[in-house]
Design an enzyme around this catalytic site. Structure first.
Site, short mmCIF file in Angstrom:
data_model
loop_
_atom_site.label_atom_id
_atom_site.label_comp_id
_atom_site.label_asym_id
_atom_site.label_seq_id
_atom_site.Cartn_x
_atom_site.Cartn_y
_atom_site.Cartn_z
N ASP A 33 -1.41 -0.51 6.13
CA ASP A 33 -1.56 0.19 7.41
C ASP A 33 -3.06 0.33 7.76
O ASP A 33 -3.38 0.87 8.81
CB ASP A 33 -0.93 1.59 7.36
CG ASP A 33 -1.73 2.55 6.49
OD1 ASP A 33 -2.14 2.14 5.38
OD2 ASP A 33 -1.96 3.69 6.91
N ARG A 36 -11.47 8.25 -2.75
CA ARG A 36 -11.74 9.68 -2.51
C ARG A 36 -13.23 9.94 -2.30
O ARG A 36 -13.64 10.59 -1.34
CB ARG A 36 -11.22 10.49 -3.70
CG ARG A 36 -11.11 11.96 -3.42
CD ARG A 36 -10.59 12.69 -4.65
NE ARG A 36 -9.32 12.17 -5.12
CZ ARG A 36 -8.80 12.41 -6.32
NH1 ARG A 36 -9.45 13.18 -7.18
NH2 ARG A 36 -7.65 11.87 -6.68
N ASP A 68 0.89 -1.16 0.00
CA ASP A 68 0.00 0.00 0.00
C ASP A 68 0.93 1.22 0.00
O ASP A 68 2.11 1.11 0.36
CB ASP A 68 -0.85 -0.04 1.28
CG ASP A 68 -1.63 1.24 1.48
OD1 ASP A 68 -2.32 1.64 0.53
OD2 ASP A 68 -1.54 1.84 2.57
N ASN A 71 -3.43 9.50 -7.13
CA ASN A 71 -2.22 10.34 -7.16
C ASN A 71 -0.94 9.51 -7.03
O ASN A 71 0.14 10.07 -6.83
CB ASN A 71 -2.27 11.36 -6.02
CG ASN A 71 -3.37 12.40 -6.22
OD1 ASN A 71 -3.35 13.13 -7.21
ND2 ASN A 71 -4.33 12.44 -5.32
N SER A 127 -5.13 5.19 -4.33
CA SER A 127 -4.94 6.58 -4.73
C SER A 127 -4.76 6.79 -6.23
O SER A 127 -4.01 6.07 -6.88
CB SER A 127 -3.73 7.17 -4.00
OG SER A 127 -3.47 8.47 -4.48
N ASP A 155 -0.04 5.14 0.77
CA ASP A 155 -0.27 6.14 1.83
C ASP A 155 -0.22 5.47 3.21
O ASP A 155 -1.03 4.59 3.50
CB ASP A 155 -1.67 6.78 1.66
CG ASP A 155 -1.79 7.56 0.35
OD1 ASP A 155 -0.85 8.29 0.00
OD2 ASP A 155 -2.84 7.44 -0.31
N GLY A 214 -7.33 3.83 3.16
CA GLY A 214 -7.54 2.77 2.17
C GLY A 214 -8.81 2.95 1.34
O GLY A 214 -9.01 2.26 0.35
C1 BG6 Z 1 -5.70 5.77 -0.05
C2 BG6 Z 1 -5.80 6.58 1.23
O1 BG6 Z 1 -4.39 5.32 -0.21
O2 BG6 Z 1 -6.06 6.58 -1.19
C3 BG6 Z 1 -7.22 7.15 1.34
O3 BG6 Z 1 -5.53 5.75 2.34
C4 BG6 Z 1 -7.55 7.98 0.10
O4 BG6 Z 1 -7.31 7.93 2.51
C5 BG6 Z 1 -7.38 7.11 -1.15
O5 BG6 Z 1 -8.87 8.48 0.17
C6 BG6 Z 1 -7.65 7.87 -2.44
O6 BG6 Z 1 -6.63 8.81 -2.63
P1 BG6 Z 1 -6.61 9.93 -3.77
O7 BG6 Z 1 -5.17 10.38 -3.77
O8 BG6 Z 1 -6.99 9.27 -5.06
O9 BG6 Z 1 -7.56 10.98 -3.37
MG MG Z 2 -2.66 3.18 3.63
#
Ligand code: BG6
Ligand code: MG
Length: 218
Positions: free
Chosen positions: A170, A49, A9, A118, A116, A11, A46
């Site tokens: 996590d 968004r 994972d 991002n 994510s 974040d 996890g």
């Molecule tokens: C996960 C985070 O890795 O990504 C979440 O733990 C988050 O909290 C999710 O909402 C989506 O992320 P992003 O960067 O696409 O907004």
């Molecule tokens: Mg995480």
């Protein structure tokens, strides 16, 4: 060798972007006058968004249209991406980098399994673009953790079976996703205390002990 690959994972595991998620959601929540604290934030780990936004809106008394929700998520993401822009290679801890390098030198394939969208930008900021053998993230899935899709895709990209991969998480949602997909998991923080986790870790480098024990058949 029980495991041939490790799926991480992002974040809260490879880096501490979870604090930036918190700050960006907090700014949005404060503007709308919605109560939001670290405890609620932990439920967002996890989770995608849009699902994160729905959790935050549980404390909001006004009904919002899909367009309004989408605009709020976009706004939060803008704040978040701005915070990510401040990250540098120094935000990658020595422990994480050395553990990744040791796993790679020991012949493991390494992948990312993150909700994510991002992911690629974050890996770039950390100097880890081109480092992983496969990346499965929010851009190639339609269901977020605790659904196993993101990890199953990562295993597919690596051409490995779930049983050959160890997932590092996590978040409770991530540990559950791993289990549902047929993966063993190693948990940090909240995930370490999870009933469903295969191995509990105190710190990232504990991974080396876990894979070593499984190599020697202990
Ligand atoms: C996960 C985070 O890795 O990504 C979440 O733990 C988050 O909290 C999710 O909402 C989506 O992320 P992003 O960067 O696409 O907004
Ligand atoms: Mg995480």
């Amino acid at each position: 060798m029980k495991y041939q690959a490790v799926i991480f994972d992002l974040d809260g595991v490879i880096c501490f972007t979870d604090k930036y998620h918190y700050l960006a959601w907090k700014e949005m929540a404060d503007e709308l006058g919605i109560y939001f604290d670290e405890k609620i934030n932990n439920r967002l780990r996890g989770v995608s968004r849009m699902e994160s936004l729905e959790i935050i809106l549980e404390k909001y008394d006004k009904a919002l249209s899909e367009e309004e929700k989408f605009a709020l998520a976009e706004k939060k993401n803008k704040t978040y991406v701005k915070l990510l822009g401040k990250m540098t290679k120094n935000d990658l801890s020595k422990e994480v980098k050395e553990t990744l390098d040791t796993l790679r030198e020991s012949g493991f394939q390494l992948a990312i399994g993150s909700s994510s969208k991002n992911t690629k930008f974050i890996l770039e900021r950390l100097g880890l673009d081109h480092y992983f053998d496969a990346i499965s993230d929010g851009t190639n899935i339609s269901r977020s953790k605790p659904d196993p899709e993101v990890f199953l895709k990562a295993a597919e990209f690596l051409q490995k079976k779930p049983q050959q991969c160890l997932v590092v998480e996590d978040a409770k949602a991530g540990v559950i996703a791993a289990g549902r997909g047929g993966f063993d998991s190693a948990g940090l923080g909240e995930a370490a205390a999870c009933r469903e986790v295969t191995y509990s870790m105190n710190s990232f480098s504990d991974l080396l002990k876990i894979v070593k024990e499984n190599q020697s058949g202990m």
